[in-house]
Design an enzyme around this catalytic site. Structure first.
Site, PDB file in Angstrom:
ATOM      1  CD  GLU A  93      -2.490   1.826   0.486  1.00  0.00           C
ATOM      2  OE1 GLU A  93      -3.191   1.061  -0.193  1.00  0.00           O
ATOM      3  OE2 GLU A  93      -2.423   3.069   0.287  1.00  0.00           O
TER       4      GLU A  93
ATOM      5  CB  ALA B  21     -24.532   1.076   0.194  1.00  0.00           C
TER       6      ALA B  21
ATOM      7  NE  ARG C 107     -15.086   4.442  -0.052  1.00  0.00           N
ATOM      8  CZ  ARG C 107     -15.107   3.834  -1.245  1.00  0.00           C
ATOM      9  NH1 ARG C 107     -14.142   2.999  -1.571  1.00  0.00           N
ATOM     10  NH2 ARG C 107     -16.073   4.064  -2.097  1.00  0.00           N
TER      11      ARG C 107
ATOM     12  NE  ARG D 104     -19.511  12.768  -3.934  1.00  0.00           N
ATOM     13  CZ  ARG D 104     -18.870  11.615  -3.903  1.00  0.00           C
ATOM     14  NH1 ARG D 104     -18.120  11.297  -2.861  1.00  0.00           N
ATOM     15  NH2 ARG D 104     -18.991  10.759  -4.891  1.00  0.00           N
TER      16      ARG D 104
ATOM     17  CE1 TYR E 152     -25.826   8.775   1.702  1.00  0.00           C
ATOM     18  CE2 TYR E 152     -26.368   9.312  -0.570  1.00  0.00           C
ATOM     19  CZ  TYR E 152     -25.427   9.018   0.398  1.00  0.00           C
ATOM     20  OH  TYR E 152     -24.099   8.980   0.071  1.00  0.00           O
TER      21      TYR E 152
ATOM     22  CG  ASP F  63     -13.020   1.196  -8.439  1.00  0.00           C
ATOM     23  OD1 ASP F  63     -13.984   0.531  -8.868  1.00  0.00           O
ATOM     24  OD2 ASP F  63     -13.127   2.117  -7.612  1.00  0.00           O
TER      25      ASP F  63
END
Lengths: 451, 451
Positions: free
Chosen positions: B48, B61, B126, B209, B242, B325
């Protein structure tokens, strides 16, 4: 009929039903509906503008799903199909004819195929099927030379609906179903002459159509390709060919995207030349260039019209209802427009059967009950059928992706077959039993609310 | 490890497997894969680039389908999800939270809803999920500050693969799996720095956002809307909101179509102002204008990048493979990008299990067998995952139809929900058992051809 056209005699057998239905349009959908309604004892009369049946002698194919729907409408419809030269795809699981096949029109690389299943399709000549259907209908059940110009409904909805024809004659019925195809007059009556939703519009795609003798097609395409259906895709165009006339000819339909408007909306077939086709496909694979060079020097091009731009917000109004292409004319890219009409007929016959059972047990045809049946039909059918109109446009867009011509982007275009397969299976695997169940339940629930 | 990074000690328990796998990227997909491979006894090490886990603290989700896949990868992954504050949609069949809901952003007319089923989704933070996953992995199983710059494979494919990091250290493994997300370096190694397929590209849509306090959101939207997920659609834009943080805040994501290029591809988050959002939604329903006026004066806008323009022609090359991804980054409009990653992991773990069983019964890790596993993974996963990339673009196009703003054409836009539902159900109802069966069969058949 309360007021039949004067020059015609009524010889139709008396039925136990008090209800009569006028069907506008004697095409395949109108006649299937007639056969289905006669089976359940409804009085029905078809009004057809032509002097006699004169459908274009083109081929038409039905999925095995649509044929099961026909069987539920009336088994005699399936017999009519099979007696009119219907050619099922083979019953041999290994026969390559049972596949739909897509090929890159530039590289000729095989892109995708879908197994249509054993006897997945049955094709026939449209005019022959129509004649066989007509034989199932009493001779006085069809009135020719009856070009509808208007429909009058009284303010009192209990009064019969009056149909007015171009020659000044009239007829009346408890309800009217418009099966009058892409140029439907009933649609105009429902939505008004000024509404764009009353008309199909140009999809900006046209098709050259022509026949090539099989032995020449084999020289161009090779025997396997020439003798099996193939769809060649490429930027802005696609070409479909399949064998017809007992494998003696190859039918070629070469579709081309068109940025212009169609010159004359009253004349959707226009003369064309082989040179135009050659020009449109000049960059394509040599075998396709060879194929189109074998077309006759003079051929036709067909404008594709549909209800994509301006879908009908409703298929029904009062005691009028639209069925088949009159309700939802589609471009032909799914080859399923007629199958949608069959599903429509199955749904509507079931509803009229419900209406009929109410009428029989008591009072005369209640206009409210008929209107409820049409309303239920609208609810049940509008979304799926307009989905087909949209989906047909969408698969055409996918066939025409600019990426097909570009080796570097080929992967991107390839993925579209996942979508094309999903869309195709949605058409083929329609759960008509569920539709019938839901139709009946919705109608009965609404009936309870009505009373 | 044949040649571990010198500064790190190997304390991982000896396993019976001779094979070791390097995983590039310690995100959710990388760690799930690690947990799955550890379960089947494969030696695995995660590299990483960050100093520690520092995922963006955004919500994520998973569908119940994806959670069943997690359970098959390793039940401890589901425990990790649930221990990290996962909030399933309710277990009450009547709870409106179990629906996805679409609303016309202009008229506020309810357009469509899809029942996601009881516990249809489980959302969590997450970063918390990532931490819970990390706890399942031995401390020496993850190497931080390891920014991959290149991967060297010898001409002799039997030799280990060598990973080269930015600090000059190296590591080696029998195979490398790139779980390094949308900016994947492994993808660049596979496809080359010069290939556009090595990079995600701007989708010409960005998202503002921000969070609005619940009590204020209720004044703008009303209590029901504020407390439930809603998607408002309209020409060229859509807005999703939401409730989050135990119903104390409303998360707002306002998506806008953008005809320009994104100014800086290295900086996909850019500062924005409330005024920009207000400008984009100035013609929308009053309640939405009120809602966006409650956003903070300064907020972020996020460019949406994906692999739609230039999909990877392959997810594998020799002993390298891409997952999640890194292989197929999608715009977020299906909310299913991570679910695809879970399916990928399930497929790959099954394949490595097959490889492992061969390795265990006899000879050491055979590079050909590993390559065959990756090749099978590519065959099994490429179409569905790239379909999602395309489908996410497509539903965004449908949300943004110009017809939404036009009362006359509303019927046309409405039909798109038939398609949106089909696409949604295709994601939710994935037959992972069939995938596993086909994966195993394909691999074993290819193995027979290999030997």
């Amino acid at each position: 009929m309360a007021s039949p056209k004067p020059e015609r005699k009524e010889a139709q057998a008396e039925t136990h039903s008090a209800m009569d239905i006028a069907i506008v349009g004697g095409g395949i959908v109108g006649l299937m509906l007639t056969v289905g309604l006669l089976r359940i004892g409804v009085r029905v009369k078809v009004y057809e503008q032509a002097r006699s049946f004169r459908e274009i002698g083109a081929g038409i194919a039905f999925t095995s799903n649509a044929i099961r729907c026909m069987d539920l409408i009336d088994p005699s419809i399936v017999s009519a199909l099979r007696s009119s030269g219907s050619i099922p795809t083979s019953r041999d699981p290994d026969d390559p004819n049972d596949y739909l096949r897509w090929v890159d029109g530039y590289s000729q690389r095989a892109l995708y195929r879908i197994n249509a299943g054993v006897s997945g399709f049955e094709g026939c000549r449209r005019d022959q099927f129509l004649e066989s259907l007509a034989e199932l209908i009493p001779v006085d059940g069809i009135a020719f030379q009856s070009r509808l110009v208007d429909i009058i409904q009284q303010t009192d909805l209990k009064a019969p609906v009056q149909l007015i024809f171009a020659d000044g004659t009239t007829a009346s019925a408890d309800a009217v179903v418009g099966c009058d195809g892409i140029k439907s007059q009933v649609r105009r009556v429902i939505h008004g002459n000024d509404s764009p939703a009353s008309y199909a519009h140009y999809s900006h795609t046209f098709a050259f159509r022509g026949l090539v003798p099989m032995e020449q097609a084999i020289i161009a395409l090779g025997e396997y390709k020439a003798k099996n259906q193939h769809m060649h895709v490429g930027p802005g165009a696609h070409l479909l060919h399949y064998p017809v006339a007992n494998n003696t000819m190859v039918n070629v339909a070469a579709f081309v995207r068109d940025t212009n408007d169609w010159p004359d909306e009253n004349q959707i077939v226009a003369p064309a030349t082989r040179r135009e086709v050659q020009e449109a496909y000049r960059d394509w694979a040599p075998c396709l260039r060879d194929l189109v060079s074998l077309l006759p020097e003079n051929l036709d091009k067909w404008a594709l019209y549909d209800t994509w731009d301006f879908p009908a917000a409703r298929f029904n109004k009062d005691k009028l209802c639209l069925v088949g292409d009159a309700a939802h004319a589609s471009t032909p890219h799914h080859g399923a427009g007629a199958c949608m009409g069959v599903e429509d007929v199955l749904c509507l016959v079931r509803l009229i059967e419900e209406v009929n059972s109410i009428v029989v047990i008591g009072k005369a045809a209640d206009s409210k009950v008929i209107m409820l049946a049409f309303e239920t039909f609208n609810t049940m059918r509008r979304t799926r059928t307009q989905w087909l109109v949209d989906s047909s446009r969408r698969v055409c867009d996918l066939y025409h992706l600019r990426e097909w011509g570009d080796r570097e982007l080929w992967t991107k275009a390839e993925v579209c077959f996942e979508e094309i397969r999903d869309r195709t299976l949605k058409i083929w695997h329609f759960d008509y039993e569920a539709m019938l169940k839901e139709t009946t339940r919705n109608f009965r629930e609404a009936l309870v609310r009505l009373s």
